[in-house]
Design a protein around this motif. Structure first.
Motif, PDB file in Angstrom:
ATOM      1  N   PHE A  24      -1.552  59.127  15.189  1.00 55.92           N
ATOM      2  CA  PHE A  24      -3.084  59.234  16.267  1.00 55.92           C
ATOM      3  C   PHE A  24      -3.196  59.771  17.799  1.00 55.92           C
ATOM      4  CE2 PHE A  24      -6.511  58.111  19.859  1.00 55.92           C
ATOM      5  CZ  PHE A  24      -7.164  58.750  18.665  1.00 55.92           C
ATOM      6  N   LEU A  25      -1.524  59.620  18.370  1.00 56.57           N
ATOM      7  CA  LEU A  25      -1.358  59.612  19.617  1.00 56.57           C
ATOM      8  C   LEU A  25      -0.806  61.119  19.500  1.00 56.57           C
ATOM      9  CD1 LEU A  25       0.099  57.072  21.339  1.00 56.57           C
ATOM     10  CD2 LEU A  25      -2.615  57.665  21.746  1.00 56.57           C
ATOM     11  N   LEU A  26       0.126  61.035  18.173  1.00 56.58           N
ATOM     12  CA  LEU A  26       0.897  63.007  18.202  1.00 56.58           C
ATOM     13  C   LEU A  26      -0.419  63.740  16.971  1.00 56.58           C
ATOM     14  CD1 LEU A  26       3.687  64.149  17.933  1.00 56.58           C
ATOM     15  CD2 LEU A  26       3.415  62.898  15.423  1.00 56.58           C
ATOM     16  N   GLU A  27      -1.357  63.143  16.819  1.00 53.01           N
ATOM     17  CA  GLU A  27      -2.362  64.016  16.849  1.00 53.01           C
ATOM     18  C   GLU A  27      -3.196  64.908  18.068  1.00 53.01           C
ATOM     19  OE1 GLU A  27      -4.837  62.635  13.362  1.00 53.01           O
ATOM     20  OE2 GLU A  27      -3.044  63.146  12.203  1.00 53.01           O
ATOM     21  N   ILE A  28      -3.458  63.670  18.498  1.00 60.14           N
ATOM     22  CA  ILE A  28      -4.574  64.112  19.279  1.00 60.14           C
ATOM     23  C   ILE A  28      -3.444  65.073  20.755  1.00 60.14           C
ATOM     24  CG2 ILE A  28      -5.184  63.232  22.036  1.00 60.14           C
ATOM     25  CD1 ILE A  28      -6.949  61.961  19.562  1.00 60.14           C
ATOM     26  N   LEU A  29      -1.870  64.638  20.831  1.00 57.38           N
ATOM     27  CA  LEU A  29      -1.417  66.105  21.774  1.00 57.38           C
ATOM     28  C   LEU A  29      -1.380  66.675  20.432  1.00 57.38           C
ATOM     29  CD1 LEU A  29       0.715  66.602  23.615  1.00 57.38           C
ATOM     30  CD2 LEU A  29       2.501  65.391  22.084  1.00 57.38           C
ATOM     31  N   ALA A  30      -1.435  66.759  19.636  1.00 54.58           N
ATOM     32  CA  ALA A  30      -1.256  68.749  18.385  1.00 54.58           C
ATOM     33  C   ALA A  30      -2.731  69.130  19.079  1.00 54.58           C
ATOM     34  CB  ALA A  30      -0.055  68.082  17.228  1.00 54.58           C
ATOM     35  N   ILE A  31      -3.607  68.021  18.433  1.00 55.44           N
ATOM     36  CA  ILE A  31      -4.959  69.113  18.961  1.00 55.44           C
ATOM     37  C   ILE A  31      -5.378  69.326  20.040  1.00 55.44           C
ATOM     38  CG2 ILE A  31      -7.208  68.688  19.085  1.00 55.44           C
ATOM     39  CD1 ILE A  31      -6.967  67.134  16.709  1.00 55.44           C
ATOM     40  N   SER A  32      -4.718  68.839  21.119  1.00 57.68           N
ATOM     41  CA  SER A  32      -4.771  69.465  22.710  1.00 57.68           C
ATOM     42  C   SER A  32      -3.624  70.493  23.034  1.00 57.68           C
ATOM     43  CB  SER A  32      -3.980  68.340  23.627  1.00 57.68           C
ATOM     44  OG  SER A  32      -5.141  67.068  23.409  1.00 57.68           O
ATOM     45  N   LEU A  33      -2.878  70.510  22.025  1.00 59.13           N
ATOM     46  CA  LEU A  33      -1.686  71.629  22.423  1.00 59.13           C
ATOM     47  C   LEU A  33      -3.052  72.844  21.629  1.00 59.13           C
ATOM     48  CD1 LEU A  33       1.405  70.266  21.974  1.00 59.13           C
ATOM     49  CD2 LEU A  33       1.013  71.347  24.084  1.00 59.13           C
TER      50      LEU A  33
END
Length: 274
Positions: A9-18
């Motif tokens: 979940f945190l990895l997806e949030i980071l990817a979306i933010s980038l």
């Protein structure tokens, strides 16, 4: 099956933010290309209330878009053809020739990639002027061959190591010359990495401003980046038409990239597996 947990979940949030961070500049270019000059100065961040498509019409006419598009296409396609032609043959010879000399030559090509262009900019202009390549489309193509050889040979070199030598030996036994072995046996197998190299070089050459600005002095030879630059004068900056001109230059390249992007990963990963 892998569980969906907190790290994912945190990895997806980071990817979306980038992704959002990288898309913000596109938003500004697209939205402001559809505004009047006054609206751009008033509120740059707002979405246009009324789409001003006249910016694109004016940019098309002032850039002489048909001509500069043809020049950019000619430079990009011509450069890709000579890069693929010469670099594939050079990499093939370097891979199949097991000697210290071939290793040294390969190292020189790779090392050339780290040399800053700005450090050789002035000598390049002097040399090209003395041999008659200045202010010439084909002179620019030859320069792109030189600057693009390092990365292209490096990628071809890694990919060719995965091609079995037995295929070439069988072709030679059947009567093929070394030239026929390369073009009939080896080169068709290089399709994934060739497409990858063409995509990467197209992104670079199409968007390049510095080298064409040094070489192409005639207005009739301008590429899209050069034509867009002339919306910015010493005292005035025509942001409305300039941003529309940028979009006219971006759209063909984005279309090409989205159509061919799957070959990038395929080509690079194929060369890493033997």
């Amino acid at each position: 099956m892998r569980k969906y947990g907190l790290p994912t979940f945190l990895l997806e949030i980071l990817a979306i933010s980038l992704a959002i961070v990288f898309l913000v500049p596109f938003y500004y270019v697209i939205s402001n290309s559809l505004k009047t000059y006054a609206d751009i100065l008033t509120n740059t961040s707002a979405w246009p209330k009324v789409f001003n498509w006249n910016n694109y019409v004016m940019a098309w006419e002032n850039m002489n878009y048909g001509k500069v598009f043809f020049n950019s296409l000619l430079v990009t396609v011509g450069s890709n053809l000579v890069i693929v032609l010469f670099c594939s043959m050079a990499a093939y010879k370097l891979v199949r020739t097991k000697s210290r000399l071939s290793s040294a030559i390969f190292f020189i090509f790779v090392a050339a990639m780290v040399i800053p262009f700005q450090s050789i900019m002035i000598p390049l202009v002097k040399v090209t002027s003395s041999i008659g390549l200045l202010n010439s489309i084909w002179g620019l193509v030859i320069m792109y061959l030189g600057f693009g050889s390092g990365l292209s040979i490096f990628l071809y070199h890694g990919f060719m190591k995965s091609i079995p030598v037995e295929l070439e030996e069988a072709a030679i036994i059947d009567g093929c010359s070394p030239f026929m072995v390369f073009w009939r046996i080896v080169f068709p197998l290089l399709k994934p990495i060739t497409v990858t190299i063409m995509i990467l070089n197209s992104l670079w050459i199409w968007n390049d401003f510095l080298l064409p600005s040094l070489v192409l002095q005639d207005e009739a030879l301008r590429t899209i980046p050069l034509a867009t630059f002339f919306f910015f004068g010493q005292y005035t900056k025509q942001w409305d038409m300039a941003l529309a001109g940028l979009m006219l230059g971006i759209i063909p390249l984005l279309s090409f990239f989205f159509a061919m992007q799957k070959h990038i990963i395929k080509g690079v990963t194929s060369g890493s597996i033997k």
